[in-house]
Design an enzyme around this catalytic site. Structure first.
Site, PDB file in Angstrom:
ATOM      1  N   ASN A 113       0.880  -1.172   0.000  1.00  0.00           N
ATOM      2  CA  ASN A 113       0.000   0.000   0.000  1.00  0.00           C
ATOM      3  C   ASN A 113       0.917   1.223   0.000  1.00  0.00           C
ATOM      4  O   ASN A 113       1.510   1.555   1.015  1.00  0.00           O
ATOM      5  CB  ASN A 113      -0.893  -0.024   1.249  1.00  0.00           C
ATOM      6  CG  ASN A 113      -1.699   1.258   1.399  1.00  0.00           C
ATOM      7  OD1 ASN A 113      -1.773   2.077   0.480  1.00  0.00           O
ATOM      8  ND2 ASN A 113      -2.307   1.437   2.565  1.00  0.00           N
ATOM      9  N   LYS A 170       0.172   4.274  -0.239  1.00  0.00           N
ATOM     10  CA  LYS A 170      -0.429   5.471   0.395  1.00  0.00           C
ATOM     11  C   LYS A 170      -0.192   6.701  -0.498  1.00  0.00           C
ATOM     12  O   LYS A 170      -0.154   6.559  -1.718  1.00  0.00           O
ATOM     13  CB  LYS A 170       0.112   5.646   1.809  1.00  0.00           C
ATOM     14  CG  LYS A 170      -0.019   4.351   2.634  1.00  0.00           C
ATOM     15  CD  LYS A 170       0.189   4.517   4.106  1.00  0.00           C
ATOM     16  CE  LYS A 170      -0.018   3.179   4.805  1.00  0.00           C
ATOM     17  NZ  LYS A 170       0.113   3.246   6.257  1.00  0.00           N
ATOM     18  N   HIS A 195      -9.349   1.350   4.999  1.00  0.00           N
ATOM     19  CA  HIS A 195      -8.071   1.549   5.691  1.00  0.00           C
ATOM     20  C   HIS A 195      -8.286   2.486   6.879  1.00  0.00           C
ATOM     21  O   HIS A 195      -9.079   3.418   6.798  1.00  0.00           O
ATOM     22  CB  HIS A 195      -7.026   2.127   4.725  1.00  0.00           C
ATOM     23  CG  HIS A 195      -5.652   2.047   5.299  1.00  0.00           C
ATOM     24  ND1 HIS A 195      -5.184   2.955   6.219  1.00  0.00           N
ATOM     25  CD2 HIS A 195      -4.653   1.152   5.116  1.00  0.00           C
ATOM     26  CE1 HIS A 195      -3.954   2.610   6.570  1.00  0.00           C
ATOM     27  NE2 HIS A 195      -3.611   1.518   5.917  1.00  0.00           N
ATOM     28  N   GLU A 243      -6.622   4.851   7.963  1.00  0.00           N
ATOM     29  CA  GLU A 243      -6.375   6.270   7.653  1.00  0.00           C
ATOM     30  C   GLU A 243      -7.604   6.889   6.991  1.00  0.00           C
ATOM     31  O   GLU A 243      -7.904   8.062   7.196  1.00  0.00           O
ATOM     32  CB  GLU A 243      -5.114   6.398   6.778  1.00  0.00           C
ATOM     33  CG  GLU A 243      -3.861   6.113   7.588  1.00  0.00           C
ATOM     34  CD  GLU A 243      -2.708   5.512   6.810  1.00  0.00           C
ATOM     35  OE1 GLU A 243      -2.711   5.559   5.570  1.00  0.00           O
ATOM     36  OE2 GLU A 243      -1.793   4.966   7.464  1.00  0.00           O
ATOM     37  N   GLU A 302      -5.145  -4.700  10.557  1.00  0.00           N
ATOM     38  CA  GLU A 302      -4.101  -3.696  10.760  1.00  0.00           C
ATOM     39  C   GLU A 302      -4.352  -2.974  12.079  1.00  0.00           C
ATOM     40  O   GLU A 302      -5.174  -2.044  12.138  1.00  0.00           O
ATOM     41  CB  GLU A 302      -4.119  -2.674   9.619  1.00  0.00           C
ATOM     42  CG  GLU A 302      -3.876  -3.290   8.258  1.00  0.00           C
ATOM     43  CD  GLU A 302      -3.282  -2.274   7.282  1.00  0.00           C
ATOM     44  OE1 GLU A 302      -2.233  -2.587   6.700  1.00  0.00           O
ATOM     45  OE2 GLU A 302      -3.842  -1.183   7.114  1.00  0.00           O
ATOM     46  N   GLY A 341       2.868   2.378  10.763  1.00  0.00           N
ATOM     47  CA  GLY A 341       3.826   3.466  10.600  1.00  0.00           C
ATOM     48  C   GLY A 341       4.550   3.854  11.876  1.00  0.00           C
ATOM     49  O   GLY A 341       5.231   4.869  11.932  1.00  0.00           O
ATOM     50  N   SER A 343       3.794  -2.037  10.308  1.00  0.00           N
ATOM     51  CA  SER A 343       5.244  -2.141  10.527  1.00  0.00           C
ATOM     52  C   SER A 343       5.792  -3.527  10.194  1.00  0.00           C
ATOM     53  O   SER A 343       6.706  -4.028  10.858  1.00  0.00           O
ATOM     54  CB  SER A 343       5.615  -1.736  11.962  1.00  0.00           C
ATOM     55  OG  SER A 343       5.254  -0.390  12.197  1.00  0.00           O
TER      56      SER A 343
END
Ligand code: 13P
Length: 251
Positions: A9, A11, A96, A98, A168, A174, A214
């Site tokens: 991904n 992003k 996701h 985010e 996730e 991250g 991660s």
């Protein structure tokens, strides 16, 4: 049997030339290995048609990172599932964290996105996961169960079977703080049980459940060795062909 999958991904990273170069590098690297998993890259909308021209789709799948919850019309700036499909992409990341956190996506909008993706022959890579507070207060299993039930359990068994899931944990994205392989396995086994409760064992056993957060070459092997971890959804480490390949070859 379910597939092992490693998906990148990207992003909101890479310009168009950088993205095409990265896709080519991954594509070339895959020629030299006997990958034991399906490999997918999910790239910004602006890059999809160009990347589609330079990769061997029999070895490397292509996906978008989102799509709209409407099919067409006056939704300035949105990109629909038919538009994504028309670039040659076959996958779309949906839900996701985010998107949920920064763009207010809810289970209601995600239901529409999943339906439109499936109607346009895009395979959704559907993300779920708890925030740190929910991990720490012990509600993380319930939180993830509710995310799955609310957005996905209106699907027929046939449609649900077309999905890829990605667990996730938001606290691991991250941050450099990976879930341990045991934490991932606990959640993945739980998710499979939740699916079995609704759709039966066969559907549950055939659903690929990826881990994201991660994940890197140094921890991928231990994570992927767990029986219910069927691969990874990779952020930062997918932006470098060598480190992405280090994860692909962890299978
Ligand atoms: P990182 O691998 O950068 O933690 O991101 C994970 C992720 O969000 C993939 O969708």
């Amino acid at each position: 049997m379910r597939k092992n999958i490693v998906a990148g991904n990207w992003k909101m990273n890479t310009t168009l030339p950088e993205g095409v170069a990265l896709a080519k590098a991954v594509n070339d690297a895959l020629k030299g290995v006997d990958a034991k998993c399906d490999v997918i890259i999910a790239a910004p909308f602006t890059h999809l048609a160009s990347i589609n021209e330079v990769i061997d789709k029999s070895k490397l799948g292509l996906g978008a990172e989102n799509c709209a919850d409407h099919v067409s019309g006056a939704y300035t700036g949105e990109v629909s599932a038919p538009m994504v499909a028309s670039t040659g992409a076959n996958y779309v990341i949906l839900g996701h964290s985010e998107r949920r956190q920064y763009y207010g996506e809810t289970s209601e909008t995600l239901k529409e996105k999943v339906n439109l993706a499936l109607a346009n022959n895009l395979t959704p890579i559907f993300c779920i996961g708890e925030v740190l507070e929910e991990r720490e207060n012990g509600t993380y299993l319930d939180v993830v169960k509710t995310q799955i039930e609310d957005a996905l359990f209106g699907l027929s068994a046939d449609d649900f079977s077309k999905l890829i899931l990605a667990y996730e944990p938001v606290w691991a994205i991250g941050t450099g703080k990976t879930a341990t392989d045991d934490q991932a396995e606990e959640m993945h086994a739980f998710i499979r049980n939740v699916i079995a409760g609704k759709y039966g064992n066969e559907v549950a056993e055939n659903t690929s459940i990826l881990y994201g957060g991660s994940c890197k070459p140094s921890n991928a092997k231990a994570l992927f060795a767990k029986p219910n971890v069927d691969g990874g959804l990779i952020g930062g480490a997918s932006l470098d062909a060598e480190s992405f390949m280090g994860i692909v070859t962890a299978f």
